[in-house]
Scaffold this motif. Sequence first.
Motif, PDB file in Angstrom:
ATOM      1  N   PHE A 267       9.496  -4.011   5.536  1.00  0.00           N
ATOM      2  CA  PHE A 267       9.622  -2.591   4.814  1.00  0.00           C
ATOM      3  C   PHE A 267      10.654  -3.152   3.689  1.00  0.00           C
ATOM      4  O   PHE A 267      10.368  -2.616   2.620  1.00  0.00           O
ATOM      5  N   TRP A 268      11.503  -3.818   4.003  1.00  0.00           N
ATOM      6  CA  TRP A 268      12.798  -4.304   2.969  1.00  0.00           C
ATOM      7  C   TRP A 268      12.168  -5.094   1.777  1.00  0.00           C
ATOM      8  O   TRP A 268      12.580  -4.724   0.889  1.00  0.00           O
ATOM      9  N   GLU A 269      10.989  -5.847   2.164  1.00  0.00           N
ATOM     10  CA  GLU A 269      10.312  -6.374   1.046  1.00  0.00           C
ATOM     11  C   GLU A 269       9.459  -5.498   0.114  1.00  0.00           C
ATOM     12  O   GLU A 269       9.944  -5.587  -1.123  1.00  0.00           O
ATOM     13  N   ILE A 270       8.885  -4.608   0.726  1.00  0.00           N
ATOM     14  CA  ILE A 270       8.262  -3.684  -0.306  1.00  0.00           C
ATOM     15  C   ILE A 270       9.123  -2.678  -0.850  1.00  0.00           C
ATOM     16  O   ILE A 270       8.735  -2.091  -1.774  1.00  0.00           O
ATOM     17  N   LYS A 271      10.595  -2.521  -0.504  1.00  0.00           N
ATOM     18  CA  LYS A 271      11.423  -1.743  -1.060  1.00  0.00           C
ATOM     19  C   LYS A 271      12.038  -2.498  -2.132  1.00  0.00           C
ATOM     20  O   LYS A 271      12.892  -2.048  -2.709  1.00  0.00           O
ATOM     21  N   GLY A 272      11.639  -3.711  -2.304  1.00  0.00           N
ATOM     22  CA  GLY A 272      12.193  -4.537  -3.272  1.00  0.00           C
ATOM     23  C   GLY A 272      13.457  -5.078  -3.250  1.00  0.00           C
ATOM     24  O   GLY A 272      14.153  -5.603  -4.219  1.00  0.00           O
ATOM     25  N   TYR A 273      13.792  -5.437  -1.906  1.00  0.00           N
ATOM     26  CA  TYR A 273      15.025  -6.192  -1.558  1.00  0.00           C
ATOM     27  C   TYR A 273      14.716  -7.646  -1.545  1.00  0.00           C
ATOM     28  O   TYR A 273      15.827  -8.385  -1.530  1.00  0.00           O
TER      29      TYR A 273
ATOM     30  N   VAL B 175      -1.147  -5.745   1.169  1.00  0.00           N
ATOM     31  CA  VAL B 175      -2.100  -5.412   2.434  1.00  0.00           C
ATOM     32  C   VAL B 175      -1.855  -3.859   2.645  1.00  0.00           C
ATOM     33  O   VAL B 175      -2.965  -3.336   3.266  1.00  0.00           O
ATOM     34  N   LEU B 176      -0.542  -3.530   2.508  1.00  0.00           N
ATOM     35  CA  LEU B 176      -0.316  -1.802   3.007  1.00  0.00           C
ATOM     36  C   LEU B 176      -1.274  -1.115   2.160  1.00  0.00           C
ATOM     37  O   LEU B 176      -1.699   0.039   2.663  1.00  0.00           O
ATOM     38  N   ASN B 177      -1.334  -1.265   0.890  1.00  0.00           N
ATOM     39  CA  ASN B 177      -1.896  -0.554  -0.025  1.00  0.00           C
ATOM     40  C   ASN B 177      -3.356  -0.344  -0.063  1.00  0.00           C
ATOM     41  O   ASN B 177      -4.203   0.354   0.192  1.00  0.00           O
ATOM     42  N   LEU B 178      -3.863  -1.611   0.599  1.00  0.00           N
ATOM     43  CA  LEU B 178      -5.471  -1.736   0.978  1.00  0.00           C
ATOM     44  C   LEU B 178      -5.593  -0.849   2.252  1.00  0.00           C
ATOM     45  O   LEU B 178      -6.679  -0.155   2.542  1.00  0.00           O
ATOM     46  N   ALA B 179      -4.676  -1.036   3.249  1.00  0.00           N
ATOM     47  CA  ALA B 179      -4.625  -0.239   4.428  1.00  0.00           C
ATOM     48  C   ALA B 179      -4.505   1.347   4.429  1.00  0.00           C
ATOM     49  O   ALA B 179      -5.262   2.095   4.768  1.00  0.00           O
ATOM     50  N   ASP B 180      -3.947   1.744   3.357  1.00  0.00           N
ATOM     51  CA  ASP B 180      -3.820   3.023   2.941  1.00  0.00           C
ATOM     52  C   ASP B 180      -5.258   3.444   2.243  1.00  0.00           C
ATOM     53  O   ASP B 180      -5.555   4.597   2.594  1.00  0.00           O
ATOM     54  N   TYR B 181      -5.478   2.854   1.331  1.00  0.00           N
ATOM     55  CA  TYR B 181      -6.717   3.205   0.462  1.00  0.00           C
ATOM     56  C   TYR B 181      -8.232   3.394   1.542  1.00  0.00           C
ATOM     57  O   TYR B 181      -8.824   4.327   1.184  1.00  0.00           O
ATOM     58  N   TYR B 182      -8.162   2.303   2.318  1.00  0.00           N
ATOM     59  CA  TYR B 182      -9.641   2.317   3.245  1.00  0.00           C
ATOM     60  C   TYR B 182      -9.270   3.143   4.440  1.00  0.00           C
ATOM     61  O   TYR B 182     -10.302   3.302   5.082  1.00  0.00           O
ATOM     62  N   ILE B 183      -8.127   3.018   4.969  1.00  0.00           N
ATOM     63  CA  ILE B 183      -7.860   3.561   6.296  1.00  0.00           C
ATOM     64  C   ILE B 183      -6.976   4.778   6.595  1.00  0.00           C
ATOM     65  O   ILE B 183      -7.299   5.822   6.946  1.00  0.00           O
ATOM     66  N   PHE B 184      -5.785   4.447   6.300  1.00  0.00           N
ATOM     67  CA  PHE B 184      -4.617   5.459   6.556  1.00  0.00           C
ATOM     68  C   PHE B 184      -4.719   6.720   5.964  1.00  0.00           C
ATOM     69  O   PHE B 184      -4.662   7.772   6.464  1.00  0.00           O
ATOM     70  N   THR B 185      -5.099   6.737   4.586  1.00  0.00           N
ATOM     71  CA  THR B 185      -4.951   8.099   3.733  1.00  0.00           C
ATOM     72  C   THR B 185      -6.194   8.916   3.893  1.00  0.00           C
ATOM     73  O   THR B 185      -6.153  10.066   4.172  1.00  0.00           O
ATOM     74  N   PRO B 186      -7.563   8.196   4.042  1.00  0.00           N
ATOM     75  CA  PRO B 186      -8.613   8.965   4.350  1.00  0.00           C
ATOM     76  C   PRO B 186      -8.869   9.443   5.930  1.00  0.00           C
ATOM     77  O   PRO B 186      -9.363  10.519   6.057  1.00  0.00           O
ATOM     78  N   TYR B 187      -8.242   8.514   6.706  1.00  0.00           N
ATOM     79  CA  TYR B 187      -8.639   8.632   8.133  1.00  0.00           C
ATOM     80  C   TYR B 187      -7.470   9.087   9.112  1.00  0.00           C
ATOM     81  O   TYR B 187      -7.633   9.725  10.214  1.00  0.00           O
ATOM     82  N   VAL B 188      -6.277   8.773   8.592  1.00  0.00           N
ATOM     83  CA  VAL B 188      -5.106   8.680   9.738  1.00  0.00           C
ATOM     84  C   VAL B 188      -4.050  10.002   9.391  1.00  0.00           C
ATOM     85  O   VAL B 188      -3.871  10.754  10.371  1.00  0.00           O
TER      86      VAL B 188
END
Length: 277
Positions: free
Chosen positions: A96-102, A4-17
């Motif tokens: 956050f702990w999940e995406i960090k692999g814990y 979900v975070l990767n999709l949000a980064d690709y379509y919203i956060f990285t290009p616009y935020v």
Amino acid sequence: MDHVLNLADYYIFTPYVYPISWPEDGALRQIISLCLVTNLGAEVLYLGFGALSYYCVFDHKLMKHPHFIKNQVRKEIQLAMVSIFWMSFPTTAFFFWEIKGYSKLYEKICESPQGWPGVFLSIAGFLLFTDMCIYWIHRSMHHKCIYKHLHKQHHIFKIPTPFASHAFHPLDGFLQSLPYHIYPFIFPLHKAVYLSLFIFVNIWTISIHDGDFRIPGPLISLINGAAHHVDHHLLFNYNYGQYFTLWDRLGGSYQHPSVLLKKGPHDHIRKLTAETQ
């Protein structure tokens, strides 16, 4: 949640935020992004499915019940939106702990200890584990030393609408959601399955507040539906379970749905109507 975070980064956060100097894998950026996604996602789920249930499923005749309070729907939504906002902060920590692999979340079926059978077993395990934990957390919320400070806010709504589903004190709501977040840190679970279950439990929570008391006959004694849960709101000390009636039966708190005994909210309304004619 990383997908979900990767999709949000690709379509919203990285290009616009975010400025280009903020890397996508930076901890601060990830925490801020997760907080925004969690908050917005929970609000969309709550308002979207809550409205769908309210307008398409909920029996508006229940609003004639004497326990249905003035401006109740507005109060339910206001409390829920405040709760969702504050709950998103500790929830973000788990994501956050999940995406960090814990956690023990995995991405490919081949990573499952038992393959596809393990995936299906993990779904059953998730439901059974969370149902057990929520039963005891919920029941503890009714202890006289805790109830008035936390859970009483939810029980103001004795005849709940679907919008009451998330109308909790923030701490109460988070504690009852804790088993969902703990499970993947204890047991293996596929990432897509976890996300699907997270959506499911939000919809289920709405459904047990939707006023649709119909239950298939063979499931009445097994599934904790809206018919069971409205008795919890009205009678207070019964039917604490989330999905199943198992722990209510083991804990001596099971109450057969009053609506099936012709003693439910609709019956009360009909009786009052008959008396006024």
